[in-house]
Design an enzyme around this catalytic site. Structure first.
Site, PDB file in Angstrom:
ATOM      1  N   SER A   1       0.640  -1.081   0.440  1.00 47.55           N
ATOM      2  CA  SER A   1      -0.128  -0.363   0.021  1.00 47.55           C
ATOM      3  C   SER A   1       0.833   1.413  -0.315  1.00 47.55           C
ATOM      4  O   SER A   1       1.767   1.471  -0.908  1.00 47.55           O
ATOM      5  CB  SER A   1      -1.148   0.137   1.306  1.00 47.55           C
ATOM      6  OG  SER A   1      -1.946   0.761   1.408  1.00 47.55           O
TER       7      SER A   1
ATOM      8  N   ARG B   1     -11.571   5.720  10.596  1.00 55.25           N
ATOM      9  CA  ARG B   1     -11.385   3.892  10.880  1.00 55.25           C
ATOM     10  C   ARG B   1     -12.092   3.580   9.913  1.00 55.25           C
ATOM     11  O   ARG B   1     -11.729   2.326   8.974  1.00 55.25           O
ATOM     12  CB  ARG B   1     -10.234   3.704  11.496  1.00 55.25           C
ATOM     13  CG  ARG B   1     -10.275   2.468  12.396  1.00 55.25           C
ATOM     14  CD  ARG B   1      -9.030   2.501  10.848  1.00 55.25           C
ATOM     15  NE  ARG B   1      -8.168   1.816  11.234  1.00 55.25           N
ATOM     16  CZ  ARG B   1      -6.411   0.648  10.249  1.00 55.25           C
ATOM     17  NH1 ARG B   1      -6.553   1.614   9.388  1.00 55.25           N
ATOM     18  NH2 ARG B   1      -6.683   0.209  10.645  1.00 55.25           N
TER      19      ARG B   1
ATOM     20  N   ASP C   1      -8.732  -6.784  -4.461  1.00 59.71           N
ATOM     21  CA  ASP C   1      -7.952  -5.137  -3.584  1.00 59.71           C
ATOM     22  C   ASP C   1      -9.015  -4.566  -5.009  1.00 59.71           C
ATOM     23  O   ASP C   1      -8.401  -4.250  -6.020  1.00 59.71           O
ATOM     24  CB  ASP C   1      -6.590  -5.389  -3.846  1.00 59.71           C
ATOM     25  CG  ASP C   1      -6.631  -3.594  -2.785  1.00 59.71           C
ATOM     26  OD1 ASP C   1      -7.798  -3.059  -2.427  1.00 59.71           O
ATOM     27  OD2 ASP C   1      -5.303  -4.222  -2.855  1.00 59.71           O
TER      28      ASP C   1
ATOM     29  N   HIS D   1      -8.092  -4.929   0.276  1.00 55.96           N
ATOM     30  CA  HIS D   1      -6.484  -4.491   0.378  1.00 55.96           C
ATOM     31  C   HIS D   1      -5.859  -4.277   1.693  1.00 55.96           C
ATOM     32  O   HIS D   1      -4.620  -5.420   1.072  1.00 55.96           O
ATOM     33  CB  HIS D   1      -7.187  -2.743   0.687  1.00 55.96           C
ATOM     34  CG  HIS D   1      -5.063  -2.526   0.742  1.00 55.96           C
ATOM     35  ND1 HIS D   1      -4.348  -2.389  -0.276  1.00 55.96           N
ATOM     36  CD2 HIS D   1      -5.312  -1.681   1.558  1.00 55.96           C
ATOM     37  CE1 HIS D   1      -3.877  -1.500  -0.290  1.00 55.96           C
ATOM     38  NE2 HIS D   1      -3.894  -0.956   1.156  1.00 55.96           N
ATOM     39  N   ASP D   2      -6.437  -5.866   2.531  1.00 60.08           N
ATOM     40  CA  ASP D   2      -5.575  -6.066   3.571  1.00 60.08           C
ATOM     41  C   ASP D   2      -5.392  -7.470   3.408  1.00 60.08           C
ATOM     42  O   ASP D   2      -4.214  -8.260   4.346  1.00 60.08           O
ATOM     43  CB  ASP D   2      -6.710  -6.300   4.569  1.00 60.08           C
ATOM     44  CG  ASP D   2      -6.658  -5.122   5.511  1.00 60.08           C
ATOM     45  OD1 ASP D   2      -6.023  -4.121   5.661  1.00 60.08           O
ATOM     46  OD2 ASP D   2      -7.773  -5.182   6.836  1.00 60.08           O
TER      47      ASP D   2
END
Lengths: 375, 207
Positions: free
Chosen positions: A154, A224, A319, A352-353
């Site tokens: 990222s 968040r 992602d 994405h994680d």
């Protein structure tokens, strides 16, 4: 935590640089400190050093744990350790908290020597390139002339790419994972929502909340939460939470009904309890501003002409925040410049994680690539 | 044949295929290998011809193999074309026994001659003598170069030397050289569509 193949207890170190650092914005930091950790040993030739760059919420604490907290496992512990893909028996691995961070390096929480108060909103805006410049000072301090590799996911991947452009001769391999050469409008839009959540919190006080003895935690929580939604995939969220109810029935209230609400609130609360709002704002701007092709009329192949490193580029199928086409842009710009590149598009459900998980195939690719790096 | 003998035979066969292709690749060239598998052809070309090669491959395990072989590779689906690869950015583009596993035959051939000045194609000739015999007996052929049962073959296009040359004609592709070999690896010149099990072509754009 499995202690197997762990680097074990680690102690953060701190280094001060008294030579001023000119930032991309034009501002100047007269001096700064960086907090970092190292794992493994630098070899006699100084040829085995690997820099691990963190993303938005990461830190210098990449692997192992701190003696005072058995829960404090490093954020990429599944990657770094003896026998792990980034093998500390072979490599000397360095994690650093970036400039402007909130884990000990000089940042908005630090005391401004000119005022004797915390910088807060007065901390100058730092960019990916500024981080790389600061990291280069750390490399000098550690006796690392050339990194065997710089790796990151990222925002961390952007730093690896920026290293290959800013210091082409000081990096042999750039490992750019779940990243992009620039954010899309949609991606910037999500960052802007996160920033507005923080800035519009009544406790923000123009970024000088510390002077008021408060923290804009509602804004941070929201920031968040929206971020977290974008880091996961639709399918994974459906699988993990679906429409599960917290109380087994509809409560017809605005308290937690669905488990996904509970999860997001938990993630938001956890994050707001330790992360600094000014750092968050700055990190998201660093993401938005990153665009090596900006000075080349948007021509990425021209921007990458300086690079000399070999590249490992990887993206994940689910992602959507840093989607595979963003990685492909990098790959084809590298091909244009006749650079060595391996590009993998990994099937992984976690959005994405995924880059933080120990997916078997993903880690096999990293292991194989790192094994081939001569030290 | 024992398993060991089979493996040795396959390796010899592979080296033979590689040598034929290498014969058409001048040293030091830039080569793109479509459907590169674990990158062993590119590794061979690098070691024997000092070629700067990139592979394209869709299979996950093969990407891992490429990394282990130290071969540059881009994971993508060739069926979707080669967009992203610039015009004439390679000297040769190779597709070694993989064209028959893809649906977008015409597009792939056209794209190959967009990104490189010359293409090298090899494929199993469906009209080879023993294949014809199998069909005559009422069965799909299983042979040295078509080693799969009909129900688990990765191949989706079955074509002959005649068919391929017809298509090249229609696509404006110039056949610059052709080699055909029987199952024993002997070059055949007499009626290659009948006597050739594996065909190799060097192709260019008709000027």
């Amino acid at each position: 935590m499995s202690t197997e193949n762990s680097v074990g207890v680690v102690t953060p170190q701190r280094v001060r640089f008294d030579e001023p650092l000119r930032l991309k914005s034009g501002a100047e930091l007269p001096a700064f400190e960086l907090v970092f950790e190292t794992y493994g040993m630098l070899n006699a030739e100084h040829s085995n050093a690997v820099l691990v760059c963190h993303a938005l919420s990461g830190s210098h604490h990449v692997a192992g744990l701190h003696a005072d907290d058995p829960e404090s496992i490093g954020w990429w512990d599944n990657l770094v350790g003896p026998g792990k893909p980034l093998d500390t028996r072979k490599f000397f691995v360095v994690g650093v908290n970036n400039l402007g961070g909130c884990h000990g390096s000089t940042g908005p929480l630090s005391i401004n020597p000119e005022t004797g108060k915390r910088y807060g909103a007065d901390f100058p805006m730092v960019t990916v390139e500024d981080w790389v410049a600061a990291q280069a000072r750390l490399a000098d301090h550690l006796g690392v002339d050339t990194w065997a590799a710089v790796i990151g996911g990222s925002l961390g991947g952007m730093q690896a790419l920026a290293w290959s452009l800013r210091f082409p001769a000081r990096i042999r391999h750039a490992m750019v994972i779940a990243s992009a050469a620039k954010l899309t409008a949609q991606n910037i839009a999500f960052n802007e929502v996160a920033r507005q959540a923080i800035i519009s919190d009544p406790d923000f006080h123009g970024g000088h909340y510390a002077e008021h003895g408060v923290v804009p935690s509602r804004g941070l929580r929201l920031a968040r939460m929206v971020g977290h939604i974008t880091y996961l995939s639709d399918s994974q969220m459906a699988e993990k939470f679906g429409r599960q109810l917290r109380h087994g029935e509809h409560k017809f209230s605005y308290d937690v009904d669905f488990e996904i609400e509970s999860y997001l609130r938990h993630q938001g609360n956890k994050f707001a309890s330790f992360f600094d709002a000014n750092t968050y704002l700055m990190m998201t701007k660093a993401l938005d501003y990153f665009d090596p092709a900006y000075d080349y009329d948007g021509n990425l192949p021209a921007a990458l002409a300086r690079a000399r490193a070999s590249f490992f580029v990887a993206s994940f199928s689910t992602d959507w925040r840093f989607a595979p086409p963003r990685s492909r842009e990098i790959v084809f710009a590298l091909l244009h410049n006749r650079l060595h590149v391996v590009y993998a598009e990994i099937d992984c459900d976690a959005g994405h994680d995924s880059f933080l998980l120990d997916d078997q195939h993903y880690h096999a690719l990293l292991r194989a690539y790192l094994e081939n790096i001569a030290v | 044949m024992t398993e060991h003998e089979r493996r040795i035979r396959a390796e010899q066969r592979e080296r033979f295929d590689f040598a034929v292709i290498a014969g058409w690749i001048p040293p030091g060239e830039r080569v793109l290998d479509l459907g590169c598998g674990d990158g062993r052809l590119l590794r061979y070309l690098n070691e024997t011809r000092d070629v700067a090669g990139y592979g394209v491959e869709i299979d996950h395990e093969s990407i891992l193999g490429c990394i282990r072989n130290g071969v540059d590779v881009v994971q993508m689906d060739i069926e979707c074309g080669l967009s992203g690869f610039e015009d004439n950015s390679f000297d040769h583009v190779v597709i070694s026994q993989a064209l028959q596993t893809m649906h977008a035959t015409e597009r792939i051939l056209s794209e190959m001659l967009r990104v490189a000045g010359e293409a090298v194609v090899s494929f199993p000739n469906f009209a080879y003598r023993t294949n014809r015999a199998a069909i005559a007996e009422g069965h799909m052929p299983v042979s040295e170069d078509l080693p799969y049962d009909w129900f688990d073959t990765p191949n989706v296009r079955f074509f002959t030397i005649f068919d391929f040359e017809d298509l090249c004609g229609r696509l404006g592709i110039e056949i610059r050289e052709r080699l055909a070999f029987d199952e024993a690896g002997r070059e055949v010149s007499d009626d290659p569509n009948l006597n050739g099990s594996l065909a190799f072509y060097r192709l260019g754009r008709r000027s």
